[in-house]
Design an enzyme around this catalytic site. Structure first.
Site, PDB file in Angstrom:
ATOM      1  N   GLU A  30     -52.999  66.526  44.846  1.00  0.00           N
ATOM      2  CA  GLU A  30     -51.777  66.955  45.521  1.00  0.00           C
ATOM      3  C   GLU A  30     -51.092  65.865  46.344  1.00  0.00           C
ATOM      4  O   GLU A  30     -49.903  65.950  46.606  1.00  0.00           O
ATOM      5  CB  GLU A  30     -52.063  68.170  46.401  1.00  0.00           C
ATOM      6  CG  GLU A  30     -52.970  67.903  47.564  1.00  0.00           C
ATOM      7  CD  GLU A  30     -53.318  69.195  48.296  1.00  0.00           C
ATOM      8  OE1 GLU A  30     -52.969  69.314  49.473  1.00  0.00           O
ATOM      9  OE2 GLU A  30     -53.929  70.087  47.678  1.00  0.00           O
ATOM     10  N   ALA A  31     -51.829  64.831  46.745  1.00  0.00           N
ATOM     11  CA  ALA A  31     -51.196  63.756  47.517  1.00  0.00           C
ATOM     12  C   ALA A  31     -50.359  62.823  46.646  1.00  0.00           C
ATOM     13  O   ALA A  31     -49.612  61.998  47.165  1.00  0.00           O
ATOM     14  CB  ALA A  31     -52.233  62.946  48.277  1.00  0.00           C
TER      15      ALA A  31
END
Lengths: 336, 256, 336, 256
Positions: free
Chosen positions: D51-52
């Site tokens: 997700e980063a």
């Protein structure tokens, strides 16, 4: 909040479906596999564009444009297309020559910026043959971004209070937090987009240098995407610089290697636009007969982009245009 | 006093309005020349942006397109169109320049069409491009144009880009950013601003060689006049030298 | 459309003003000049942060974090801050030690991901001393993006139907084109943001490598921005690669050169996180007295970041962490 | 038949659900291990996202953070959190894995707090992080968890991430993307799916060594049962070999 009454809507036609769930249902079926996507302009235009589709072209009119695809659309006589006239200049002019589209979202059309207006494009638009909906450069950028984000609209603070809004398909909305009035711009999910890049691998992982206009969003927003590329690179070059990836493979359906592929447009750091040739386009367009002849010679009777390039000077011309791009004056200095 | 043509005067006056450390989005032509002139005179720290993504380039020559490689030559950033437009929307861009076929007393501009049927225009122009966006989102909009009573009209065929719309607070009430709007209209005959209340076009100074009568007769609507109406300070010889020798040596723009 | 009645609103407090015109009035006054912005952590925290301000920290908790600024906020005893708990882990843990904030937008707090939970952070939050509003990682990213875009909200399709929405300050809205229900997320314009970058020039033009999280948007959204940088570079390096500029100068108010500045966090391609030291933090936090002593020693009684780094192994530690980052096994091979 | 522990079984079963050419957003730990195992067995073309911003890395080891440098090691793209979340929202991500302290019969998950006063929780957890986003926006959500009647409950203290909400069409009616939702709940005792109509949790197969009674007794709500209830295919020796020797040689995850 029952202020619906006060909120205005643009009165012109919305040519594409902004629904995010419908788009998701399509994207669910789009391949995410890293597979070899090499193809040809002929094959791509034949199999990826149907008459009536809505298409968008990457770059900025006469800068980093996928000329091979634009020409092939005319060569194969695609008709009744919808077109995103987003900073379109030479690309618009070419599609006009084929009378390929009958509806157009307008941000900027007809003109070639400082080069002047296209007589043929003007005749075509003034003929009434084309359904027109007004937008702006930012609006089309944001409509494409809305699609790239998986939304059906984005709010923005432009076009309010003008005829540009009145003849658009935008709608006024209010911010639920501040009551501020916004223009809601409907997401634009094109059926097809063609983008020219500096380099990419066979999967469609691409690098682009220079101003990117809206191409990162366009690659995500469009249902089918073809990249034409100055050159192919190995995936190792992508993986060695993952922050530099401009377009990832999952957006891309086909890859075509087309050196000099933005000609006669500018390709940043590679070659400048061929201003003489672009002036020739504007000149011949003054006479419809001349124009027909010119298009026959340049596009209809050339087999592909390379024959077109050869016809206009080939690699030697490109060397000249590269000198201009790099600000090299070949009349000065050099080894005697 | 050195001789000069109307374009040179308009460019010099426009340049004076661009203070050091400001941001300006420009197109090709005169606005770009005015910004380059400002950089080379009193505003070395003027930041020039182009709508396709170029930020603070070291311009080697006049761009022919706002997206060509000159617009990000040795630039601080080669970004995107949304990036530039969102920077404007966020309130970080001070100035922009627009052109058009028609302008009214509130600074509304038409660059879309002539005629009364949008679906079949008598004369079709390129349309907004980025004009409406920049007129909506930048703090201050300026225009350089030759003045005549057709172009300066009270009967707009189409409002492409917002000025003060119907005047008064109508621009803000329409939802456009608070405190933004037209700032200077620079013509061959005069320099106009806008009245603080009515937001109507107001003549601030008259250019050398023209009279108040000329200015009004070449305008299709009634102009307001500044209490202290002054004479436009003509181009200085140093401004002209830099404009002619450094900014536009090929006279692409000042030769028009 | 009179469906307002059906539309729900999150019931918790919105800690910041989402109004776009108010933000514009601030940004109108923000300097756009390319001037030397070099400063120190002490000076920046003293002059750019006031008690009560709302702050945000770049990076990802224990990855590319501006440790020097986070420590200095504790060292100077800043109080009653608002905090964007956006993927905050070690940064949150440090600010908790100083009891610096009394309100928090929550996406991810208390935990250090796979490392476990912070007892001190847990005590602080469970004490009820902190006002909490629930969000998510994407929501805070989009709230920051809305501000970066100059808007007061963005629509999104997450958090609908959950208690996360109920305890947020989001509002439901309908798409004016499709009738689709969306969560409207209010723009987040922080008063202050600190971001650690790989390299930047004295004007704040920055390069970052690796995952960027939300830092490009954060640099635009925040009213005052400080960059800490692994190293300063000449502006020529920015101008020679303009497509690589991660943050442009006009977003930045101050620049501080802090080699190893993300320690004990990971800095992509430079050094890995100091897992032993982070485990020490979690261990000492179990006992409040131990924790106080630890914080006194590590932060309150160190003059600056360099003394803290020295205390925990200095450059020799960083060489070890660099080996780990680069996957070098120093026990194998090498010249005998 | 080789011996294995519950975590190994859950990881092997999860991996089998990730078909070649699919996209999956994972966190640290078991989901990452399951995805790596799938890549090294039947799904070499499985695309892993973090997700980063990390996309399709060549993972040198287990990441300790979903934002650390392992998550974009020799990756196809090191992008941003909005980029990943918008890719999910656009419908390009097929699978994700979630964990939590409580789950109900509709697959709603709590990872925020225990207690009845949000402002003063009895026990506070990290909160959604990206969990709500991924549960909302990815097509299919899976969960690996040890099963007991506290965790599988009909009394949720807080719904952090959406499953099928109140069942039936309530998830879609809330505005969440059409056709998305919980897909598989993989426990130490059984594999559950969800009923097509009621959207209630339904047992598809029971793991070796457990009975239907065990599964129901360790669940705080009434489970539905597949008409063709089968036995879970246990981990194959080749799956276990790769999991133990290649994916998690230090037993960070399978050693728990």
């Amino acid at each position: 909040m029952d202020i619906g009454a006060e909120l205005l809507s643009g009165q012109n036609e919305l040519f594409t479906d902004p629904d995010a769930d419908n788009a998701r249902l399509f994207f669910r079926t789009k391949s995410r596999a890293m597979k070899n996507k090499l193809s040809t302009a002929e094959e791509v235009v034949k199999t990826m564009i149907s008459d009536g589709d809505y298409i968008a072209i990457g770059g900025f009119g006469a800068n980093r444009i996928p000329t091979a695809i634009i020409h092939e659309i005319v060569r194969q006589g695609k008709k009744n297309l919808g077109f995103a006239g987003h900073t379109s200049t030479h690309d618009f002019q070419v599609l006009v020559a084929g009378e390929c589209f009958d509806r157009c979202d307008i941000a900027y059309i007809i003109g070639l910026e400082a080069r002047g207006l296209s007589p043929a494009a003007r005749r075509y638009i003034e003929s009434g043959k084309v359904k027109l909906t007004e937008w702006t450069n930012a609006t089309l950028s944001w409509r494409i971004k809305a699609a790239a984000m998986g939304l059906s609209f984005l709010p923005a603070r432009n076009i309010l209070g003008t005829d540009t809004f009145r003849y658009s398909a935008a709608k006024e909305i209010l911010c639920p937090f501040t009551g501020q009035k916004y223009a809601a711009h409907p997401a634009l999910y094109p059926d097809f987009a063609a983008i020219h890049v500096h380099e990419c691998d066979i999967y469609g992982n691409a690098h682009v240098y220079g101003a990117s206009v809206s191409d990162q969003d366009l690659a995500k927003a469009a249902k089918r995407v073809v990249l034409t590329t100055e050159k192919l690179i190995h995936t190792d070059k992508i993986r060695s610089n993952p922050e530099g990836t401009f377009i990832p493979f999952w957006c891309v359906d086909a890859v075509i290697e087309v050196p000099y592929g933005s000609y006669p447009g500018n390709m940043p750091y590679e070659y400048f636009s061929d201003e003489e040739h672009l002036q020739e386009w504007l000149k011949v367009e003054k006479d419809p007969e001349e124009h027909k002849k010119f298009i026959r010679k340049q596009i209809m009777e050339t087999k592909n982009f390379y024959e077109y390039l050869e016809l206009n000077g080939g690699i030697e011309k490109m060397i000249k245009l590269r000198s201009i791009e790099l600000l090299i004056d070949r009349n000065k200095g050099g080894l005697k | 006093m050195s001789d000069y043509n109307p374009m040179e005067l308009m460019i010099c006056v426009a340049a004076r309005n661009l203070e050091d450390g400001a941001t300006v989005v420009v197109g090709t032509g005169a606005p770009c020349a005015a910004s380059m002139l400002a950089q080379k005179t009193h505003s070395p720290n003027l930041c020039i942006l182009f709508e396709a993504g170029g930020v603070a380039p070291i311009l080697p020559s006049m761009p022919i397109s706002v997206g060509d490689s000159r617009t990000f030559h040795r630039a601080i950033m080669a970004s995107s169109m949304p990036e530039i437009m969102e920077t404007c929307q966020r309130g970080m861009v001070d100035y922009t320049f627009l052109g058009g076929a028609q302008i009214d007393m509130y600074g509304n501009i038409n660059s879309t069409m002539i005629g009364n049927d949008h679906s079949k225009p008598k004369v079709r122009f390129p349309g907004s491009g980025g004009a409406n966006d920049l007129a909506s989102l930048c703090w201050r909009t300026m225009m350089m144009t030759v003045q005549d009573s057709k172009r300066f009209t009270s009967k707009m065929d189409f409002i492409t880009s917002p000025g003060y719309l119907k005047g008064g607070d109508s621009r803000y009430e329409a939802g456009l950013p608070k405190g933004s709007g037209p700032y200077r209209i620079i013509t061959n005959m005069a320099i106009m601003g806008f009245d603080g209340e009515s937001k109507r076009m107001k003549v601030l100074s008259i250019n050398p060689g023209y009279t108040r009568k000329d200015v009004q007769e070449n305008c299709g609507f009634e102009l307001l006049w500044a209490d202290r109406l002054s004479d436009t300070d003509p181009p200085h010889s140093e401004e002209l030298r830099i404009l002619r020798e450094v900014v536009d040596p090929h006279r692409y723009i000042i030769g028009r």
